[in-house]
Motif scaffolding. Structure first.
Motif: not given
Length: 254
Positions: A119, A175-176, A178, A243-248, A252, A254
């Motif tokens: 993160l 992965a994310e 924020w 929250r910016i999710v790049i690798e779910p 998860d 989201a």
């Protein structure tokens, strides 16, 4: 139910390593301090990366820039310790002149590959027209945009800055990310047990309150903002993020 007796709202997923990328000394505390402290308390490895030298963060034009930088670096280390963070790195780019360009992108990609976080916490790259103008300092906008660009695509692309591979920095997928939510908030983090430490960490930046008769009163808005987010979440204090999710991951929500 009091904050001492109720269960804390959980993080949205598990993170082993967190990298905090801030434009100036004190930005991490104002933006994410209580969340950082909670991560540390729960066993997450948190590292600070401060991009600028902080040399414009003073009111005395006669103070040598090198002296102010040394003061602000020392205060940043002290503030980080209040939150439990022991590793603080400084890139030393000139304060007030940060831009989202190849030099900064490369430097950030190198550090992401070095620390290999799950993160990244950093600045919002978008100017807010609702929050106080200080939130949209041009250095904040530049670091937010450059960090997002470093996360994707440059830190994960072996053809981007190939000299980093030669230096021993293998590609890495975050992965994310924020960023402070402002008008785009979609994630609230319960910080009932760490809100006061955030305030203490902010106040550790003593040079920023030299002209203040009551520094704690000056930052009362910090507590009130956390209290407002807390009312929404159903606790006493919270911090708000986009929250910016790049690798779910499969579990998860989201």
């Amino acid at each position: 139910m009091t904050s001492e007796s109720r269960a804390t709202h959980p993080f949205p997923r598990r993170f082993g390593r967190v990298l905090v990328v801030a434009a100036h000394p004190d930005d991490a505390e104002f933006g994410f301090g209580a969340t950082v402290a909670r991560f540390v308390d729960e066993g997450t490895d948190v590292t600070y990366l401060v991009v600028s030298d902080g040399s414009q963060g003073g009111e005395d034009p006669a103070e040598p820039a090198a002296d102010l930088t040394a003061t602000r670096y020392a205060e940043q280390r002290d503030a980080a310790k209040v939150l439990g963070v022991t590793e603080v790195s400084f890139l030393g780019f000139p304060d007030g002149a940060l831009t989202d360009g190849p030099d900064l992108r490369k430097a950030l990609a190198r550090e992401i590959r070095r620390y290999r976080p799950d993160l990244v916490l950093t600045h919002n790259p978008l100017r807010s027209l609702q929050f106080p103008i200080g939130a949209s300092h041009p250095d904040h906008l530049a670091v937010g945009e450059a960090t997002l660009n470093a996360v994707f695509p440059f830190a994960r692309n072996p053809r981007a800055f190939p000299e980093l591979l030669t230096e021993g920095f293998a590609t890495h997928r975050v992965a994310e990310v924020w960023v402070p939510g402002y008008e785009h908030t979609d994630l609230l983090i319960d910080v009932d047990h760490t809100a006061e430490r955030k305030v203490e960490a902010v106040l550790a930046h003593r040079s920023q309150f030299r002209e203040s008769a009551d520094p704690r009163a000056d930052v009362a808005w910090v507590t009130e903002r956390m209290r407002g987010y807390g009312r929404t979440l159903g606790c006493e204090f919270a911090e708000g993020f986009k929250r910016i999710v790049i690798e779910p991951v499969s579990d998860d929500p989201a």
